[in-house]
Scaffold this motif. Structure first.
Motif, mmCIF file in Angstrom:
data_model
loop_
_atom_site.group_PDB
_atom_site.id
_atom_site.type_symbol
_atom_site.label_atom_id
_atom_site.label_comp_id
_atom_site.label_asym_id
_atom_site.label_seq_id
_atom_site.Cartn_x
_atom_site.Cartn_y
_atom_site.Cartn_z
ATOM 1 N N VAL A 191 27.800 -5.429 39.213
ATOM 2 C CA VAL A 191 28.841 -4.472 38.839
ATOM 3 C C VAL A 191 29.020 -3.468 39.968
ATOM 4 C CG1 VAL A 191 29.607 -2.772 37.145
ATOM 5 C CG2 VAL A 191 28.239 -4.751 36.411
ATOM 6 N N VAL A 192 30.088 -3.642 40.730
ATOM 7 C CA VAL A 192 30.406 -2.747 41.845
ATOM 8 C C VAL A 192 31.821 -2.244 41.658
ATOM 9 C CG1 VAL A 192 30.658 -2.507 44.335
ATOM 10 C CG2 VAL A 192 28.875 -3.997 43.412
ATOM 11 N N ARG A 193 31.983 -0.940 41.639
ATOM 12 C CA ARG A 193 33.305 -0.336 41.491
ATOM 13 C C ARG A 193 33.722 0.248 42.844
ATOM 14 N NH1 ARG A 193 32.689 2.557 35.521
ATOM 15 N NH2 ARG A 193 31.936 0.651 34.469
ATOM 16 N N GLU A 194 34.682 -0.424 43.461
ATOM 17 C CA GLU A 194 35.183 -0.005 44.766
ATOM 18 C C GLU A 194 36.243 1.081 44.606
ATOM 19 O OE1 GLU A 194 35.093 -3.769 47.580
ATOM 20 O OE2 GLU A 194 36.152 -4.242 45.712
ATOM 21 N N HIS A 195 36.477 1.810 45.701
ATOM 22 C CA HIS A 195 37.479 2.885 45.723
ATOM 23 C C HIS A 195 37.239 3.865 44.561
ATOM 24 C CE1 HIS A 195 39.406 0.550 48.816
ATOM 25 N NE2 HIS A 195 39.447 -0.491 48.006
ATOM 26 N N ALA A 196 35.975 4.201 44.366
ATOM 27 C CA ALA A 196 35.583 5.105 43.285
ATOM 28 C C ALA A 196 34.677 6.186 43.852
ATOM 29 C CB ALA A 196 34.886 4.335 42.170
ATOM 30 N N PRO A 197 35.254 7.153 44.569
ATOM 31 C CA PRO A 197 34.423 8.204 45.174
ATOM 32 C C PRO A 197 33.677 9.030 44.133
ATOM 33 C CG PRO A 197 36.667 8.223 46.055
ATOM 34 C CD PRO A 197 36.681 7.318 44.875
ATOM 35 N N VAL A 198 32.443 9.371 44.457
ATOM 36 C CA VAL A 198 31.654 10.261 43.615
ATOM 37 C C VAL A 198 31.919 11.698 44.051
ATOM 38 C CG1 VAL A 198 29.311 10.988 43.008
ATOM 39 C CG2 VAL A 198 29.872 8.545 43.158
ATOM 40 N N GLN A 199 32.283 12.532 43.107
ATOM 41 C CA GLN A 199 32.545 13.939 43.421
ATOM 42 C C GLN A 199 31.255 14.750 43.460
ATOM 43 O OE1 GLN A 199 35.270 15.026 44.466
ATOM 44 N NE2 GLN A 199 36.999 14.010 43.529
ATOM 45 N N ALA A 200 30.395 14.528 42.477
ATOM 46 C CA ALA A 200 29.151 15.295 42.413
ATOM 47 C C ALA A 200 28.207 14.637 41.415
ATOM 48 C CB ALA A 200 29.412 16.741 42.009
ATOM 49 N N VAL A 201 26.934 14.896 41.620
ATOM 50 C CA VAL A 201 25.909 14.451 40.671
ATOM 51 C C VAL A 201 25.210 15.682 40.130
ATOM 52 C CG1 VAL A 201 23.797 13.130 40.332
ATOM 53 C CG2 VAL A 201 25.568 12.264 41.881
ATOM 54 N N GLU A 202 25.132 15.774 38.829
ATOM 55 C CA GLU A 202 24.413 16.865 38.183
ATOM 56 C C GLU A 202 23.116 16.319 37.619
ATOM 57 O OE1 GLU A 202 27.109 18.164 35.213
ATOM 58 O OE2 GLU A 202 28.615 18.894 36.646
ATOM 59 N N GLY A 203 22.083 17.121 37.670
ATOM 60 C CA GLY A 203 20.809 16.662 37.133
ATOM 61 C C GLY A 203 19.737 17.685 37.375
ATOM 62 N N ASP A 223 13.810 11.868 28.341
ATOM 63 C CA ASP A 223 15.279 11.860 28.357
ATOM 64 C C ASP A 223 15.830 10.535 28.862
ATOM 65 O OD1 ASP A 223 15.272 14.439 27.455
ATOM 66 O OD2 ASP A 223 15.695 15.348 29.409
ATOM 67 N N ASP A 224 16.822 10.016 28.132
ATOM 68 C CA ASP A 224 17.559 8.864 28.646
ATOM 69 C C ASP A 224 18.530 9.290 29.737
ATOM 70 O OD1 ASP A 224 16.357 6.957 27.097
ATOM 71 O OD2 ASP A 224 17.825 7.082 25.477
ATOM 72 N N VAL A 225 19.012 10.520 29.630
ATOM 73 C CA VAL A 225 20.000 11.025 30.596
ATOM 74 C C VAL A 225 19.342 12.081 31.466
ATOM 75 C CG1 VAL A 225 22.192 12.226 30.903
ATOM 76 C CG2 VAL A 225 21.929 10.560 29.044
ATOM 77 N N ARG A 226 19.185 11.739 32.733
ATOM 78 C CA ARG A 226 18.672 12.719 33.695
ATOM 79 C C ARG A 226 19.733 13.091 34.729
ATOM 80 N NH1 ARG A 226 12.481 10.494 34.647
ATOM 81 N NH2 ARG A 226 13.561 8.663 35.474
ATOM 82 N N PHE A 227 20.774 12.255 34.861
ATOM 83 C CA PHE A 227 21.819 12.496 35.858
ATOM 84 C C PHE A 227 23.198 12.254 35.242
ATOM 85 C CE2 PHE A 227 18.028 11.009 38.094
ATOM 86 C CZ PHE A 227 17.830 12.047 38.983
ATOM 87 N N ARG A 228 24.143 13.066 35.679
ATOM 88 C CA ARG A 228 25.546 12.871 35.319
ATOM 89 C C ARG A 228 26.345 12.751 36.614
ATOM 90 N NH1 ARG A 228 23.334 16.123 31.500
ATOM 91 N NH2 ARG A 228 23.706 15.496 29.318
ATOM 92 N N ARG A 264 19.727 7.313 33.581
ATOM 93 C CA ARG A 264 18.310 7.685 33.673
ATOM 94 C C ARG A 264 17.888 7.794 35.130
ATOM 95 N NH1 ARG A 264 13.500 9.481 31.085
ATOM 96 N NH2 ARG A 264 11.720 8.381 31.980
ATOM 97 N N ASN A 265 18.440 6.910 35.965
ATOM 98 C CA ASN A 265 18.051 6.845 37.374
ATOM 99 C C ASN A 265 19.274 6.949 38.265
ATOM 100 O OD1 ASN A 265 15.234 5.951 36.679
ATOM 101 N ND2 ASN A 265 16.372 4.192 35.892
ATOM 102 N N LEU A 266 19.046 7.450 39.472
ATOM 103 C CA LEU A 266 20.109 7.534 40.463
ATOM 104 C C LEU A 266 19.558 7.069 41.808
ATOM 105 C CD1 LEU A 266 23.130 8.850 40.778
ATOM 106 C CD2 LEU A 266 21.871 10.390 42.265
ATOM 107 N N VAL A 267 20.260 6.141 42.447
ATOM 108 C CA VAL A 267 19.869 5.657 43.768
ATOM 109 C C VAL A 267 20.950 6.066 44.765
ATOM 110 C CG1 VAL A 267 19.271 3.663 45.185
ATOM 111 C CG2 VAL A 267 18.673 3.690 42.746
ATOM 112 N N PRO A 281 12.571 13.448 39.372
ATOM 113 C CA PRO A 281 12.221 12.200 38.698
ATOM 114 C C PRO A 281 13.465 11.319 38.513
ATOM 115 C CG PRO A 281 11.195 14.067 37.593
ATOM 116 C CD PRO A 281 12.155 14.637 38.599
ATOM 117 N N GLY A 282 13.323 10.053 38.866
ATOM 118 C CA GLY A 282 14.437 9.122 38.702
ATOM 119 C C GLY A 282 15.389 9.068 39.864
#
Length: 431
Positions: free
Chosen positions: A95-107, A114-119, A131-134, A381-382
């Motif tokens: 699953v790769v979404r092209e032309h989908a810039p990330v504006q920001a990561v909150e965490g 917690d199941d959610v550590r990053f938004r 849960r994880n962010l790479v 973490p994550g």
């Protein structure tokens, strides 16, 4: 523009990001990869036309896939590497979404439960919780030009190596290439071969031979475990990725170093220190830089020859051994008048800066550099990094390291999953 959940979000669809997605799929963990461009964007669109990957097809290793063509020693182009990545993604239905810039990561630290550590907030307003962010954006996010470039006359065309394509894309006239790493020397070599008058502003770098005693340097690196020497540079300043040794022209057909360039007629000038209009101030360091690179060239030849003696391998005689010809190298002085020498263009081969500003502030130091351990474990973490240097070693940034990097990160995510779910499964993943 809603919110969705995925166990792992990966930012960057280059070889490192696609590799992590593939390694996670091998052990049945879900992931989504986001990229502001296409799969293999930098390979496909942000390299000069004639660039070939010096380590060859056989260095391309992804989880569950090694190069399987009939020419493992051939040097692939950037678009070919991008093609391999796209085939890998399609073949495994990642699953790769092209032309989908990330504006920001909150965490933040949160709770281990917690199941959610990053938004991850996307350009279109959508949010993906995970849960994880790479972070697989590497160290080549922003072209780096020295501040003195702002003081160069507007009549001079300036281009960074990230935007250089071929000699025909530049205005007529002589060209000044600034930077003597792989990009600088290979571009200067190409411009000279195309009949352009070329000046090369040198900087500290290492030079290695392309071949010695009938074998390529990459073969000798394997035979005598020289890879660590190849990928280990001086300590980086944190804002810039250090470089690999220069060890062959862009086509992989001839030696390339300051001596071979000078013999072709490339004019070597000192490191650029300042500019005013069409006049550049230079360090008087051409000979010193050349001598230092010649020492690195000689040192690796001595290591190979010592290994041959110790192991008793039969090799053809090669008198004399390849060397950096210092006899053709001379000082230039401390001033370069671009107008006087009909220099119409400067190509800045001065490297790149990493850009991790999309990550939570607590993941970065005061200079915006990732806080990490071992090049892959983040401060939160994550949070993981794929493709960062480890200390002063570039080993983890290369194509050959992708599969190992990816499986390490996937293994850590697997351990986290097993512990969080209180599963009786082994902490050792099946791959």
């Amino acid at each position: 523009m809603g919110t969705e959940y995925c166990e792992t979000v990966i930012i960057g669809a280059g070889q490192q990001g696609c590799g992590v997605a593939g390694a996670l799929q091998e052990i049945d963990h879900e992931a989504i990869v986001f990229d502001k461009g296409e799969i293999g964007q930098r390979w496909a669109h942000e390299r000069w036309d004639s660039l070939l990957v010096g380590s060859g097809n056989r260095s391309i290793r992804l989880p569950g896939w090694d190069y399987d063509g009939d020419d493992p020693l051939a040097l692939p182009s950037g678009p070919q590497v991008a093609g391999y990545l796209r085939h890998y993604v399609r073949d495994r239905n990642l699953v790769v979404r092209e032309h989908a810039p990330v504006q920001a990561v909150e965490g933040g630290p949160g709770s281990p439960e917690d199941d959610v550590r990053f938004r991850t907030r996307l350009h279109d307003g959508a949010t993906v919780e995970s849960r994880n962010l790479v972070a697989a954006v590497g160290g080549y996010a922003q072209p780096r030009k020295p501040s003195l470039s702002c003081d160069v006359a507007s009549a001079i065309h300036q281009v960074h190596s990230a935007d250089y394509r071929n000699p025909g894309s530049l205005p007529a006239g002589a060209v000044l290439v600034v930077g003597a790493g792989i990009s600088g020397q290979q571009i200067a070599d190409e411009l000279s071969d195309a009949g352009r008058r070329v000046f090369l502003s040198v900087g500290r770098h290492r030079a290695w031979p392309r071949c010695h005693r009938g074998r390529t340097i990459h073969e000798w690196m394997h035979a005598f475990s020289l890879y660590d020497d190849f990928v280990t540079a001086g300590a980086a300043d944190g804002a810039r990725l250090p470089g690999l040794p220069v060890c062959g022209n862009r086509l992989g057909t001839a030696e390339l170093n300051l001596g071979t360039l000078a013999a072709k007629g490339v004019v070597l000038v000192g490191s650029a220190r300042g500019a005013r209009g069409t006049v550049l101030t230079l360090a008087d360091n051409v000979v010193d830089v050349a001598e230092e690179s010649a020492l690195s060239f000689r040192a690796v030849i001595d290591k190979i020859d010592a290994g041959l003696r110790q192991r008793g391998f039969v090799v053809p005689a090669q008198p004399p051994a390849p060397a950096v010809d210092l006899d053709v190298i001379a000082g230039f002085g401390t001033r370069l008048d671009l107008a006087q020498h009909d220099i119409s263009t400067i190509v800045w081969c001065t490297g790149f800066r990493p850009d991790y500003r999309i990550l939570p502030a607590q993941a970065l130091d005061e200079d915006g550099v990732p806080l990490q351990r071992g090049g892959m474990l983040g401060a939160l973490p994550g949070l993981y990094y794929a493709g960062l240097p480890e200390g002063n070693s570039l080993a983890r940034t290369g194509l050959a390291a992708v599969a190992d990097n990816a499986r390490f990160i996937a293994g850590q995510i697997h351990i986290d999953h097993v512990m969080r779910t209180r599963s009786s499964a082994s902490l050792i993943s099946a791959v």
